[in-house]
Design a protein around this motif. Structure first.
Motif, PDB file in Angstrom:
ATOM      1  N   ASP A 151     -19.740 -13.385  -7.995  1.00 42.45           N
ATOM      2  CA  ASP A 151     -19.326 -14.803  -8.665  1.00 42.45           C
ATOM      3  C   ASP A 151     -18.092 -14.171  -9.328  1.00 42.45           C
ATOM      4  N   GLY A 152     -17.956 -13.014  -9.947  1.00 39.46           N
ATOM      5  CA  GLY A 152     -16.833 -12.549 -10.867  1.00 39.46           C
ATOM      6  C   GLY A 152     -15.684 -11.718  -9.798  1.00 39.46           C
ATOM      7  N   LEU A 153     -15.893 -11.887  -8.293  1.00 40.42           N
ATOM      8  CA  LEU A 153     -15.215 -11.023  -7.425  1.00 40.42           C
ATOM      9  C   LEU A 153     -13.564 -11.296  -7.553  1.00 40.42           C
ATOM     10  N   THR A 154     -12.804 -10.406  -7.419  1.00 39.10           N
ATOM     11  CA  THR A 154     -11.358 -10.457  -7.538  1.00 39.10           C
ATOM     12  C   THR A 154     -10.891  -9.300  -6.296  1.00 39.10           C
ATOM     13  N   ASP A 155      -9.779  -9.586  -6.030  1.00 39.82           N
ATOM     14  CA  ASP A 155      -9.162  -8.672  -4.890  1.00 39.82           C
ATOM     15  C   ASP A 155      -9.323  -6.981  -5.463  1.00 39.82           C
ATOM     16  N   ALA A 156      -8.975  -6.989  -6.832  1.00 40.07           N
ATOM     17  CA  ALA A 156      -9.010  -5.690  -7.288  1.00 40.07           C
ATOM     18  C   ALA A 156     -10.480  -5.149  -7.293  1.00 40.07           C
ATOM     19  N   LYS A 157     -11.446  -6.042  -7.486  1.00 45.04           N
ATOM     20  CA  LYS A 157     -12.689  -5.630  -7.600  1.00 45.04           C
ATOM     21  C   LYS A 157     -13.455  -5.112  -6.234  1.00 45.04           C
ATOM     22  N   GLY A 190      -6.293 -24.278  -0.510  1.00 45.50           N
ATOM     23  CA  GLY A 190      -5.119 -23.548  -0.323  1.00 45.50           C
ATOM     24  C   GLY A 190      -5.284 -22.311  -1.028  1.00 45.50           C
ATOM     25  N   GLY A 191      -4.296 -21.616  -1.021  1.00 45.78           N
ATOM     26  CA  GLY A 191      -4.476 -20.477  -2.129  1.00 45.78           C
ATOM     27  C   GLY A 191      -5.718 -19.487  -1.780  1.00 45.78           C
ATOM     28  N   VAL A 192      -5.976 -19.179  -0.425  1.00 44.07           N
ATOM     29  CA  VAL A 192      -7.079 -18.399  -0.238  1.00 44.07           C
ATOM     30  C   VAL A 192      -6.650 -16.941  -0.547  1.00 44.07           C
ATOM     31  N   THR A 193      -7.632 -16.167  -1.141  1.00 48.05           N
ATOM     32  CA  THR A 193      -7.638 -14.608  -1.061  1.00 48.05           C
ATOM     33  C   THR A 193      -8.414 -13.954  -0.604  1.00 48.05           C
ATOM     34  N   ARG A 194      -8.503 -12.468  -0.365  1.00 46.07           N
ATOM     35  CA  ARG A 194      -9.478 -11.837   0.256  1.00 46.07           C
ATOM     36  C   ARG A 194     -10.655 -12.040  -0.605  1.00 46.07           C
ATOM     37  N   ALA A 195     -10.612 -11.910  -1.812  1.00 46.15           N
ATOM     38  CA  ALA A 195     -11.820 -12.316  -2.715  1.00 46.15           C
ATOM     39  C   ALA A 195     -12.467 -13.463  -2.457  1.00 46.15           C
ATOM     40  N   SER A 196     -11.642 -14.578  -2.332  1.00 46.76           N
ATOM     41  CA  SER A 196     -12.243 -15.953  -2.412  1.00 46.76           C
ATOM     42  C   SER A 196     -12.829 -16.085  -0.905  1.00 46.76           C
ATOM     43  N   LEU A 197     -12.436 -15.619  -0.044  1.00 50.91           N
ATOM     44  CA  LEU A 197     -13.059 -15.688   1.491  1.00 50.91           C
ATOM     45  C   LEU A 197     -14.310 -14.951   1.484  1.00 50.91           C
ATOM     46  N   THR A 198     -14.240 -13.752   0.648  1.00 49.74           N
ATOM     47  CA  THR A 198     -15.618 -12.911   0.842  1.00 49.74           C
ATOM     48  C   THR A 198     -16.544 -13.744  -0.320  1.00 49.74           C
ATOM     49  N   ARG A 199     -16.129 -14.292  -1.166  1.00 53.49           N
ATOM     50  CA  ARG A 199     -17.167 -15.013  -2.055  1.00 53.49           C
ATOM     51  C   ARG A 199     -17.787 -16.185  -1.218  1.00 53.49           C
ATOM     52  N   ALA A 200     -17.067 -16.667  -0.379  1.00 56.07           N
ATOM     53  CA  ALA A 200     -17.557 -18.032   0.572  1.00 56.07           C
ATOM     54  C   ALA A 200     -18.576 -17.205   1.428  1.00 56.07           C
ATOM     55  N   MET A 201     -18.347 -16.121   2.211  1.00 57.56           N
ATOM     56  CA  MET A 201     -19.255 -15.544   2.776  1.00 57.56           C
ATOM     57  C   MET A 201     -20.614 -14.865   2.190  1.00 57.56           C
ATOM     58  N   ALA A 202     -20.440 -14.439   1.182  1.00 54.99           N
ATOM     59  CA  ALA A 202     -21.452 -14.079   0.279  1.00 54.99           C
ATOM     60  C   ALA A 202     -22.279 -15.365  -0.282  1.00 54.99           C
ATOM     61  N   ASP A 203     -21.847 -16.208  -0.639  1.00 53.92           N
ATOM     62  CA  ASP A 203     -22.481 -17.531  -1.079  1.00 53.92           C
ATOM     63  C   ASP A 203     -23.392 -17.997   0.258  1.00 53.92           C
TER      64      ASP A 203
END
Length: 978
Positions: free
Chosen positions: A134-140, A745-758
């Protein structure tokens, strides 16, 4: 080894591990612990190990100690290869890189929960994403994934060894992954084999014996071991000469690349054997060799048999059968079709059956959603050559003969029902690999790729990886290979890791999912007798192109005796299969009263290792330079896979597989008469070659807005082998989420990873089918207060996205636990009540044989079994969804031939059925819904779902929370290109 010493070891390895998990050592010593008590206990174990091993290696985390090498120097990543990912590539492979454990390590793990270095250091990070998404960012991202950059920074070098002057194997401190850098091609591949043996020697030995049908003779007669060799050997029962012929054919039929591939394979084998001998001499070999009686712990007498190139073919046949096969099941399909025709008549029954087969359901989620069409294996308008058996005549071919001793006892139980491990038993009494762990029907890998048009950076992003199951150690291992003509990092199957099979190159990454298109057919061969007498169902001759021809009998005799780690009594049996020009005999039956044998013919038979050329290309930076060259490399892989690609400019997709060109009018979903007119075009039984569909006819694409794959249907008109590719599929969980990201739009590595994890935590039934169930139920007031409360609980769970997620990390309690329990109890009861009364028992059971009703995380039945980490690949969700929408009057594309809910009597009758089954499910206690097993007490919902790394050797690992995601996984975004 004397009897007293055997008993001392047996007491340790036969005792269940304490509840504490010990410490997952990283840079510390193997037996590092956190309390004085555990330290003292571990010291006692090491003392015992010292007595057993006579001259053990130092108990150190240094991988060089594992290797038994003498020259160890810390080196920096000199002359690094240009890495265009620039720190934006990550990967992970639980539980950890180190898959070899000495006897001392195994005793410490079994007795006190300690681990060798890097054996379990990726497991907790993999598990943590469940709560951390839930709190995932590219940096994390690197909190949950490894940095998969090339090379090892100087301050992160744990060790470096040079088993030859022309190669260095450098391991990093954090994960222990081998970074193999060679100045010659031979040295690079030698280093790959050496590092593979450091990390997976025991596993590679297991798999070469599984492939050869000799696992019980090698590792003991446990029921699970019998099941594995009975599962895999009949599909590829080669003689040694046939293994050698495959090697020679690869060498001579593929030009310079074939020669190079076999030279690489030989160097790889040489590296394995160099470590094999060195570890044996240093008494630093995997402890399983002692526990299975291969090497005496006191005298060091015994041998680890040398590896040969043909062993790699045997391993490849197991890997390919497990993950890259497709099709089959035609006899089961024929039986359910016959049951449908018997129940409803030929015409109406065929319509009913086709509505369950769902060959080209327009509501199915597709990987290629751009409207492109790739016709393959479609239902012919006028089928020819279909060979349906006479009712009641089908019998499965006998495989096992001449059982003695414990083989007779085991014959009483099915091969997919493992014996329970009891404290008095040895650690391998349940098999070196638990029963049901490997199954060709598994399909669990996934992929999410988004075009740079929709990302913040303007570069494509990919989150993808194969789900190869959860094992300790994993079937895959990580490595980096850098040498002449090779530049890649990623995962390779142990024992066939000459090249990275899924991973990244200098400026591109690739991965795969199992695609399951139909490359396997069943032929009905007419039986005969050479003297012209009347054949029987037991006849061993068949008509091949009008000539009465003998079948070829292939046999394997195995025997076993008890060892210190396996108390299974001595026994033996003989495996036997009959081979024809049309493949192996699987069933016998009659057609029109005449005896026939059904065979299984797979296009990759005899060619399991041919795919080495495609993998060689994928690792060659001079070959793969863009999406088009990637697709050409993937086309050289004969297994059924969806291949995905991403670089800084575009994404791409290609479906590989040796797709046979069938005769006109042949229905690939059903058995076919073994006549020349119905053979594969260009079929040559001497070489098992045929005509295959060309590159242009394989589903493929470059630059689609996004791609998803979760073993779903590939493209329009491209028939997926088997049942279950309809209106609701696991792929919908990814497609819905990625589609929303792309729209915003505005997809990031973190948001795509969150989609997978959800999606990994979603209950497919709750997300996709429960809304229709609730609409039917709420079509009138629910007057029963208790039942209304249950409905409200289900509604609340659905509003919370129907996730199976802990209230907090480590709580081991689900939010909406009651609703989840009700759904787990309701679904199988619901499906049976909806369909069995209309279909009748014979047809219902016949369809269930082709597609199981449910595969929730709590399920212990089906291809993946319990604690597998995969769920919702196989089930009747699409059938129920479509049926309920028909009852509700919603638009339905390709409606079913009949309506089932309420026996077709309308909405009120359907609602009554749902309420009755829901009420019965709501009062079913948790102890019955989750009956417990050797790992979990009855009623423990979280534990029943939990993922367990299935031990392939002496080490066991803690449970982790259920999540439906790849085992090996990459997150990549390339900002530049060569």
């Amino acid at each position: 080894m004397g009897a007293p010493m055997r008993r001392r070891i047996a007491r340790l390895i036969g005792t269940k591990k304490p509840s504490r998990t010990g410490v997952r050592t990283g840079r510390r010593t193997r037996a590092a612990t956190t309390t004085a008590t555990t330290t003292v206990a571990a010291a006692a174990v090491f003392a015992l190990g010292a007595a057993l091993l006579a001259a053990p290696p130092p108990a150190a985390a240094d991988p060089a100690a594992r290797a038994g090498t003498t020259s160890v120097t810390a080196v920096s990543a000199a002359d690094p290869v240009t890495d265009h990912c620039q720190g934006q590539c990550s990967d992970i492979l639980p539980p950890g890189q180190n898959g070899n454990a000495t006897l001392v390590d195994i005793l410490g793990n079994r007795g006190f929960g300690t681990f060798p270095a890097h054996a379990s250091d990726q497991l907790s990070r993999y598990d943590a994403l469940v709560a951390g998404q839930d709190g995932l960012t590219d940096a994390k991202l690197t909190d949950f994934f490894n940095d998969s950059s090339f090379g090892v920074p100087a301050d992160q070098v744990e060790s470096a060894v040079s088993p030859r002057a022309d190669v260095t194997i450098t391991r990093d401190k954090k994960t222990g992954v081998p970074h193999i850098k060679g100045t010659t091609r031979y040295g690079t591949e030698f280093g790959a084999g050496y590092a593979a043996a450091q990390d997976r020697l025991w596993m590679m030995d297991l798999f070469r014996h599984i492939g050869r049908g000799q696992l019980t003779s090698f590792a003991g007669g446990a029921l699970a071991n019998q099941g594995l060799e009975q599962q895999f050997w009949p599909a590829a029962p080669y003689t040694e000469a046939e293994y050698e012929a495959q090697v020679e054919r690869i060498r001579t039929a593929n030009g310079e690349r074939g020669e190079l591939a076999m030279a690489d394979a030989q160097a790889y084998v040489d590296g394995i054997n160099a470590y094999r001998q060195k570890s044996k001499d240093a008494r630093n070999f995997p402890g399983e060799y002692v526990l299975t009686g291969k090497i005496d712990a006191i005298t060091n007498v015994g041998e680890i048999q040398p590896f040969k190139i043909t062993d790699l073919i045997a391993i490849a046949s197991v890997v390919g059968g497990q993950f890259g096969g497709g099709g089959g099941g035609e006899v089961k399909a024929a039986l359910s079709l016959l049951a449908a025709q018997k129940k409803f008549g030929v015409v109406a029954g065929t319509e009913v059956w086709e509505s369950f087969r769902q060959r080209d359901d327009p509501e199915a989620v597709l990987t290629l959603h751009d409207g492109s069409r790739f016709p393959y294996a479609r239902k012919p308008d006028n089928p020819r050559g279909t060979a349906l058996p006479d009712e009641g005549s089908v019998r499965a071919e006998q495989l096992v003969y001449d059982r003695t001793g414990s083989a007779v006892t085991h014959a009483k139980a099915p091969v997919d029902a493992p014996e329970r491990l009891k404290p008095a038993q040895g650690i391998f009494d349940d098999g070196v690999l638990p029963a049901g762990s490997l199954n060709p029907e598994k399909g669990m890998s996934n992929a999410l790729l988004v075009s740079g048009r929709y990302t913040v950076s303007g570069h494509p992003i990919a989150v993808f990886g194969p789900q190869t199951g959860y094992f300790a150690p994993q079937l895959l291992m990580l490595q980096e290979l850098q040498g002449p003509g090779i530049s890649a990092r990623g995962a390779s199957f142990a024992g066939v890791g000459m090249y990275v099979q899924m991973g990244r190159g200098q400026d591109y990454a690739w991965s795969a999912t199992s695609s399951q298109q139909d490359i396997t057919d069943s032929y009905a061969v007419e039986l005969c007798e050479p003297d012209g007498s009347a054949p029987t169902s037991a006849s061993t001759h068949y008509r091949y192109r009008s000539v009465c021809t003998p079948m070829e009998k292939l046999e394997r005799t195995n025997s076993w005796k008890p060892t210190v780690a396996d108390s299974t009594a001595a026994g033996s049996y003989r495996l036997q299969v009959w081979r024809t020009a049309y493949g192996m005999v699987t069933h016998r039956a009659t057609i029109g009263g005449k005896p026939v044998a059904y065979t299984s013919l797979r296009s990759t038979y005899g060619h399991e290792a041919d795919s080495i050329i495609g993998f060689q290309m994928l690792n060659d930076p001079s070959y793969v330079t863009d999406a088009a060259s990637f697709q050409q490399a993937a086309h050289r892989i004969g297994y059924c896979f969806n291949w995905f690609y991403a670089d800084s400019r575009t994404t791409a997709y290609f479906n590989s597989g040796m797709n046979p060109v069938r005769a006109a009018g042949v229905d690939a979903s059903l058995p076919v008469a073994a006549e020349r007119a119905y053979e594969w075009q260009g079929f040559d039984p001497a070489t098992y070659k045929a005509a295959y569909t060309p590159f242009a006819e394989h589903p493929r694409s470059v630059g689609q807005d996004y791609y998803i794959s979760w073993n779903n249907k590939l493209a329009k008109d491209y028939d997926a082998a088997g049942f279950g590719f309809g209106a609701v599929h696991r792929g919908n969980l990814l497609d819905d989420r990625v589609k929303k990201l792309v729209a915003a739009g505005g997809v990031t590595r973190a948001s795509l990873t969150r989609a997978m994890a959800d999606a990994a935590l979603a209950d497919l039934r709750g997300e996709q089918v429960l809304p229709e169930l609730l609409r039917v139920i709420r079509s009138a007031p629910v007057t029963d207060p208790a039942l209304n409360t249950t409905v409200q609980q289900l509604e609340a769970w659905r509003s919370a996205r129907a996730l199976r997620k802990e209230t907090a990390q480590g709580s081991h309690t689900y939010g909406h636990a009651t609703a989840i329990r009700v759904m787990d109890a309701w679904w199988p009861r619901l499906v049976e009540r909806l369909y069995a009364p209309v279909l009748g028992d014979d047809l219902y059971e016949g369809l269930v044989a082709s597609l199981q009703v449910d595969e929730s995380p709590a399920a212990t039945q089906g291809p993946t079994g319990g604690h597998s980490g995969s769920a919702f690949q196989y089930g009747w969700w699409g059938y129920v969804d479509k049926d309920l929408r028909q009852v509700l009057g919603d638009p339905v594309q390709s409606p079913t031939a009949r309506t089932y809910c309420g026996a077709g009597e309308g909405l009120d009758a359907c609602r009554d059925t749902l309420l009755a089954t829901l009420k019965a499910a709501s009062v079913k206690p948790a102890s019955e819904v989750y009956p417990g097993d050797d790992n979990c007490s009855a009623g423990d919902q979280w534990c029943t779902d939990s993922v367990i790394q299935r031990p392939m050797g002496g080490l066991t690992h803690p449970k982790i929370s259920w999540q439906n995601r790849p085992t090996y996984q990459q997150v990549v975004e390339f900002p530049s290109h060569r």
